[in-house]
Write a protein that holds these residues in place. Sequence first.
Motif, PDB file in Angstrom:
ATOM      1  N   PHE A  35       0.960  -1.101   0.048  1.00 55.32           N
ATOM      2  CA  PHE A  35      -0.001   0.255  -0.093  1.00 55.32           C
ATOM      3  C   PHE A  35       0.821   1.246   0.133  1.00 55.32           C
ATOM      4  N   ASN A 138      -7.857  -2.942  -3.106  1.00 57.95           N
ATOM      5  CA  ASN A 138      -8.927  -2.299  -2.419  1.00 57.95           C
ATOM      6  C   ASN A 138     -10.107  -1.982  -3.342  1.00 57.95           C
ATOM      7  N   PRO A 180      -4.179   3.514  -0.104  1.00 53.49           N
ATOM      8  CA  PRO A 180      -5.190   3.371   1.029  1.00 53.49           C
ATOM      9  C   PRO A 180      -6.031   4.568   0.779  1.00 53.49           C
ATOM     10  N   GLU A 181      -5.864   5.824   0.387  1.00 53.65           N
ATOM     11  CA  GLU A 181      -6.806   6.894   0.199  1.00 53.65           C
ATOM     12  C   GLU A 181      -7.987   6.628  -0.477  1.00 53.65           C
ATOM     13  N   GLY A 183      -9.535   3.685  -0.760  1.00 54.26           N
ATOM     14  CA  GLY A 183     -10.654   2.680   0.031  1.00 54.26           C
ATOM     15  C   GLY A 183     -10.021   1.828   0.683  1.00 54.26           C
ATOM     16  N   GLU A 184     -10.604   1.105   1.703  1.00 50.49           N
ATOM     17  CA  GLU A 184      -9.889   0.085   2.580  1.00 50.49           C
ATOM     18  C   GLU A 184     -10.300  -1.305   2.072  1.00 50.49           C
ATOM     19  N   LEU A 185      -9.294  -2.351   2.326  1.00 51.57           N
ATOM     20  CA  LEU A 185      -9.446  -3.643   1.840  1.00 51.57           C
ATOM     21  C   LEU A 185     -10.300  -4.369   2.945  1.00 51.57           C
ATOM     22  N   ARG A 186     -11.204  -5.517   2.402  1.00 54.70           N
ATOM     23  CA  ARG A 186     -12.074  -6.197   3.083  1.00 54.70           C
ATOM     24  C   ARG A 186     -10.986  -7.046   4.154  1.00 54.70           C
ATOM     25  N   LEU A 190      -7.613  -9.110   3.427  1.00 58.63           N
ATOM     26  CA  LEU A 190      -6.492  -8.595   4.007  1.00 58.63           C
ATOM     27  C   LEU A 190      -5.573  -9.586   4.826  1.00 58.63           C
ATOM     28  N   GLU A 198       4.237  -0.718   3.661  1.00 56.54           N
ATOM     29  CA  GLU A 198       3.828   0.404   3.135  1.00 56.54           C
ATOM     30  C   GLU A 198       4.739   1.289   2.469  1.00 56.54           C
ATOM     31  N   HIS A 309      -0.515  -5.608   9.461  1.00 61.24           N
ATOM     32  CA  HIS A 309      -1.889  -5.601   8.905  1.00 61.24           C
ATOM     33  C   HIS A 309      -2.856  -6.317   9.843  1.00 61.24           C
ATOM     34  N   ARG A 313      -7.707  -2.569  15.844  1.00 63.46           N
ATOM     35  CA  ARG A 313      -7.505  -1.316  15.714  1.00 63.46           C
ATOM     36  C   ARG A 313      -7.659  -0.727  17.219  1.00 63.46           C
TER      37      ARG A 313
END
Length: 334
Positions: A35, A138, A180-181, A183-186, A190, A198, A309, A313
Amino acid sequence: MSQPFPFSAIVGQAAMKQAMVLTAIDPGIGGVLVFGDRGTGKSTAVRALAALLPEISAVEGCPVNSARVQDVPEWAGVTSGKMIKRPTPVIDLPLGATEDRVVGALDIERALTRGEKAFEPGLLARANRGYLYIDEVNLLEDHIVDLLLDVAQSGENVVEREGLSIRHAARFVLVGSGNPEEGELRPQLLDRFGLSVEVASPRDIETRVEVMRRRDAYENDNAVFMKKWRAKDSGLRKAILAARAALPGLKTPGVVLHDCAALCIALGSDGLRGELTLLRAARAQAAFEGAGVVSRVHLRTVAASALGHRLRRDPLDEAGSGARMARTIAEILP
């Protein structure tokens, strides 16, 4: 300039190149997710790695690159038992690809002209024993993601439609890249990537100048440029092959297993895939360095890409996952 940009000539991006080399040593690690900003060499690195890898031995005419005659699917209609060398396949999966193009479908031309029901292999067949590359992963459609998850889990592609019932091997290293800006990955997809890194645009002038200098030489003085870097790529290829051969004989002390579990517990990673991937990556790193025993040093080298990853969070952690990862590694693996 039919030859890809040399892998060894890519400026910087050490973490990305390290992750790709480790999956070349041990494809069982499970692929790489990259990413970062646009124009940071993500696609260049994937195509360069393909040219770096040694050729595979496959049955001539087999659409799934079978390594043995007995592995060739019956539907393929291959009668020759001749073995040939071919480049390690690296197949692009475009964002707009239909399900039929990915998994394969009825060969319409043969159905109309001969009245036969025949299978036309898809991208998954072509990628077997190689790499499947998805740019902007993504942004991939959900139903294609679900297909990839099923195949990644089983190592087999199953197509049952239009009167066809087809199975074939589909084992490949999945490489995804994206911004990543956008959209996020499921989470399910992931988690299927063994390593994640990154990348960012270099901030110093000298590095950016070197990028321009090498690209200019590649485009305008290609023969000299390729000759210069071909030797380094050849050396890296030999190191990858030596590491593959050394993997089975590596020793893994019990303390390393303990460290893997302790680090994953401290980071709060879900499931046990984190430990298993961390261990495989550390073993590949040890083999690449020519070590006979996996050590804590090897764990520290690969921990961020194997576990970054997989972190839960923490909205109260203002430092972010990267800082939390570095802090925890320093505490658990001093």
